[in-house]
Write an enzyme that holds these catalytic residues in place. Structure first.
Site, short mmCIF file in Angstrom:
data_model
loop_
_atom_site.label_atom_id
_atom_site.label_comp_id
_atom_site.label_asym_id
_atom_site.label_seq_id
_atom_site.Cartn_x
_atom_site.Cartn_y
_atom_site.Cartn_z
N SER A 1 4.98 -8.56 4.93
CA SER A 1 5.10 -7.25 5.57
C SER A 1 5.99 -7.35 6.80
O SER A 1 6.05 -8.41 7.45
CB SER A 1 3.70 -6.80 6.00
N TYR A 5 -5.32 -8.51 10.21
CA TYR A 5 -4.56 -8.25 8.97
C TYR A 5 -3.15 -8.80 9.09
O TYR A 5 -2.68 -9.56 8.23
CB TYR A 5 -4.51 -6.74 8.65
N LYS A 54 -0.82 -12.28 7.26
CA LYS A 54 0.51 -12.31 6.63
C LYS A 54 1.35 -13.44 7.24
O LYS A 54 2.02 -14.19 6.53
CB LYS A 54 1.23 -10.96 6.82
P1 NAD Z 1 -3.95 -2.17 -2.61
O1 NAD Z 1 -5.20 -2.33 -1.85
O2 NAD Z 1 -3.70 -0.87 -3.29
O3 NAD Z 1 -3.80 -3.34 -3.68
C1 NAD Z 1 -4.37 -4.60 -3.51
C2 NAD Z 1 -5.12 -4.94 -4.78
O4 NAD Z 1 -5.67 -6.24 -4.65
C3 NAD Z 1 -6.30 -3.98 -5.06
O5 NAD Z 1 -6.21 -3.54 -6.39
C4 NAD Z 1 -7.54 -4.85 -4.82
O6 NAD Z 1 -8.61 -4.46 -5.65
C5 NAD Z 1 -7.00 -6.23 -5.13
N1 NAD Z 1 -7.69 -7.32 -4.45
C6 NAD Z 1 -8.03 -7.41 -3.14
N2 NAD Z 1 -8.62 -8.59 -2.88
C7 NAD Z 1 -8.65 -9.27 -4.05
C8 NAD Z 1 -9.14 -10.55 -4.44
N3 NAD Z 1 -9.72 -11.36 -3.55
N4 NAD Z 1 -9.00 -10.94 -5.72
C9 NAD Z 1 -8.41 -10.11 -6.62
N5 NAD Z 1 -7.95 -8.89 -6.33
C10 NAD Z 1 -8.06 -8.48 -5.04
O7 NAD Z 1 -2.74 -2.49 -1.60
P2 NAD Z 1 -1.18 -2.29 -1.78
O8 NAD Z 1 -0.75 -1.23 -0.84
O9 NAD Z 1 -0.82 -2.19 -3.20
O10 NAD Z 1 -0.66 -3.66 -1.17
C11 NAD Z 1 -0.43 -4.80 -1.96
C12 NAD Z 1 -0.07 -5.97 -1.07
O11 NAD Z 1 1.08 -5.62 -0.30
C13 NAD Z 1 -1.16 -6.32 -0.06
O12 NAD Z 1 -1.20 -7.73 0.07
C14 NAD Z 1 -0.69 -5.68 1.22
O13 NAD Z 1 -1.17 -6.35 2.35
C15 NAD Z 1 0.82 -5.83 1.08
N6 NAD Z 1 1.54 -4.83 1.88
C16 NAD Z 1 1.23 -3.51 1.73
C17 NAD Z 1 1.88 -2.57 2.51
C18 NAD Z 1 1.53 -1.10 2.39
O14 NAD Z 1 1.87 -0.33 3.29
N7 NAD Z 1 0.91 -0.65 1.31
C19 NAD Z 1 2.85 -2.97 3.44
C20 NAD Z 1 3.16 -4.33 3.54
C21 NAD Z 1 2.48 -5.26 2.75
C1 UD1 Z 2 0.59 0.31 9.64
C2 UD1 Z 2 -0.02 -0.88 10.32
C3 UD1 Z 2 0.69 -2.14 9.82
C4 UD1 Z 2 0.61 -2.25 8.29
C5 UD1 Z 2 1.16 -0.96 7.67
C6 UD1 Z 2 0.98 -0.93 6.18
C7 UD1 Z 2 -0.94 -0.17 12.47
C8 UD1 Z 2 -0.79 -0.26 13.94
N1 UD1 Z 2 0.06 -0.74 11.76
O1 UD1 Z 2 1.95 0.34 9.94
O2 UD1 Z 2 0.11 -3.29 10.40
O3 UD1 Z 2 1.36 -3.34 7.83
O4 UD1 Z 2 0.47 0.19 8.23
O5 UD1 Z 2 -0.35 -0.81 5.81
O6 UD1 Z 2 -1.90 0.38 11.96
N2 UD1 Z 2 1.07 8.17 12.15
C9 UD1 Z 2 0.69 9.36 12.74
N3 UD1 Z 2 -0.45 9.96 12.30
C10 UD1 Z 2 -1.22 9.43 11.30
C11 UD1 Z 2 -0.82 8.20 10.70
C12 UD1 Z 2 0.34 7.60 11.16
O7 UD1 Z 2 1.36 9.87 13.64
O8 UD1 Z 2 -2.26 10.01 10.96
C13 UD1 Z 2 2.31 7.52 12.63
C14 UD1 Z 2 2.07 6.16 13.23
O9 UD1 Z 2 1.77 6.26 14.60
C15 UD1 Z 2 3.42 5.49 12.96
C16 UD1 Z 2 3.92 6.13 11.65
O10 UD1 Z 2 3.17 7.34 11.52
O11 UD1 Z 2 4.32 5.82 13.96
C17 UD1 Z 2 3.67 5.25 10.43
O12 UD1 Z 2 2.31 4.86 10.44
P1 UD1 Z 2 1.65 4.02 9.23
O13 UD1 Z 2 1.92 4.71 7.96
O14 UD1 Z 2 0.24 3.75 9.61
O15 UD1 Z 2 2.49 2.67 9.20
P2 UD1 Z 2 2.77 1.57 10.33
O16 UD1 Z 2 2.34 2.04 11.66
O17 UD1 Z 2 4.19 1.19 10.23
#
Ligand code: NAD
Ligand code: UD1
Length: 339
Positions: free
Chosen positions: A125, A150, A154
């Protein structure tokens, strides 16, 4: 046929990636413990693809189960999406986050080593960059200690992967640093379905639009940006999924540690997002200004040129695609997957 074990493949990004893997001719096997996913997603994936994708219910911390999976299937590579991802929850339950994410990745990598599977793609991330010294962020921008457990998981997993690659230099280790994934599959059948009240901006917007939530609170309008709200690099989840396919094509069986930013290179403010989303729904989305959220970085967007030059990958979907597809998913599924 190249078979890819997709851990966390029933989740938001995993489900979209499974579809693009099949479209590109790979054979995915979903491995998920369904902690944060619903079984309905499997039916939806099969409907979109018109065929069945294999799914095994299991935990990445379960060494015995993984042993069985690797013994019974010829697995060429692993994409690890499995992890816990809620920032606030991680502050309250740090040990669960280190166990699930870091220990989970360790157990999974150990199983891969045991079964001589040496292709790993990890969901990292942009959070590893912390508060950036400058933007756009390149892969050489310094990593920072994260401001929540969290984020730190990473950073820790990235170091573990790099150290393992040094010890076993025939490993192809791919670290993909996602910026802000949003959007959904065009069909409206799969999308983001967070538990409880969403923390992230886009699912909050979509839930206000369908009447599940009253109005958006914009966290802070006094940041040093063009309109006072924070800037992020929002990327359509299908572009992100295609980034995994591109990484697989380029890096499979190519020893080394390959690190890529997956972002669009364009930063949008929260107010830009509200405007674009209002356009998608045809009226102004209810919103108000609220205090800053602790831990928010001011401005974060990628320099995605390394992925373009080396993987031939660029994000092509526009902000309108992102808002329209997110809304389309939520409109068709106002209460998410409902099982
Ligand atoms: P998500 O929660 O929708 O998907 C994660 C999946 O992993 C889920 O289906 C959950 O049931 C499964 N899981 C969790 N722990 C497990 C375990 N111990 N064994 C097997 N399965 C398990 O999340 P996502 O948004 O699809 O994110 C996927 C990955 O990408 C995550 O590692 C997350 O940290 C990373 N990531 C997500 C974002 C975001 O904004 N969505 C941003 C950066 C990185
Ligand atoms: C957040 C997490 C980051 C994580 C990422 C993906 C925090 C501080 N950061 O990132 O660690 O990797 O999600 O899961 O939580 N916002 C509003 N109102 C809302 C929600 C969000 O104004 O109700 C704003 C936030 O302040 C930010 C932007 O929208 O400026 C994006 O927010 P968000 O979607 O939570 O993503 P990140 O902050 O980038």
């Amino acid at each position: 046929m190249t078979t890819i074990l997709v851990t966390g493949g029933a989740g938001y990004i995993g489900s979209h990636t499974v579809i693009e893997l099949v479209n590109a001719g790979y054979e995915p096997i979903i491995y998920d413990n369904f902690y944060n996913a619903k079984k309905t997603v499997l039916k939806r994936i099969n409907t979109i693809l018109g065929r069945e994708v294999k799914c095994i219910e299991g935990d990445i911390r379960d060494a015995q189960k993984l042993d069985l999976v690797f013994s019974q299937n010829k697995i060429d590579g692993v994409i690890n999406f499995a992890g816990l991802k809620a920032v606030g929850e991680s502050v309250k339950m740090p040990l669960e986050y280190y166990d699930n994410n870091v220990n989970g990745a360790r157990v999974l990598l150990s199983a891969m080593l045991k079964h001589n599977c040496k292709n790993f793609i990890f969901s990292s991330s942009a959070t590893v960059y912390g508060e950036p010294d400058s933007v756009p962020l390149t892969e050489n921008s310094p990593l920072k200690r994260a401001n929540c457990p969290y984020g730190q998981t990473k950073v820790d997993i990235e170091y573990m992967c790099q150290e393992l690659q040094v010890a076993h230099n025939d490993f192809s280790m791919v670290l993909l640093r996602y910026f802000n994934p949003v959007g959904a599959h065009k069909s409206g059948l799969i999308g983001e379905d967070p538990k409880g009240v969403p923390n992230n901006l886009m699912p909050y917007l979509t839930q206000v639009a369908v009447g599940r939530l009253k109005e958006l609170s914009i966290f802070g309008n006094d940041y040093p940006t063009k309109d006072g709200t924070c800037i992020r690099d929002y990327i359509h989840v299908v572009d992100l999924a295609l980034g995994h396919v591109a990484a697989l094509k380029h890096c499979l069986n190519k020893p080394g540690c390959h690190i890529y930013n997956l972002g669009t290179g364009t930063g949008y403010s929260v107010l830009d997002m509200v405007k674009a989303f209002s356009k998608a729904i045809g009226y102004e989305l209810p919103h108000k200004f609220a205090p800053r959220r602790a831990g928010d970085v001011v401005e974060c967007y990628a320099d995605p040129s390394k992925a373009k030059n080396e993987l031939g990958w660029v994000a092509t979907r526009t902000l309108d695609d992102m808002t329209f597809d997110s809304y389309n998913w939520q409109k068709n599924n106002p209460n998410g997957y409902e099982d």
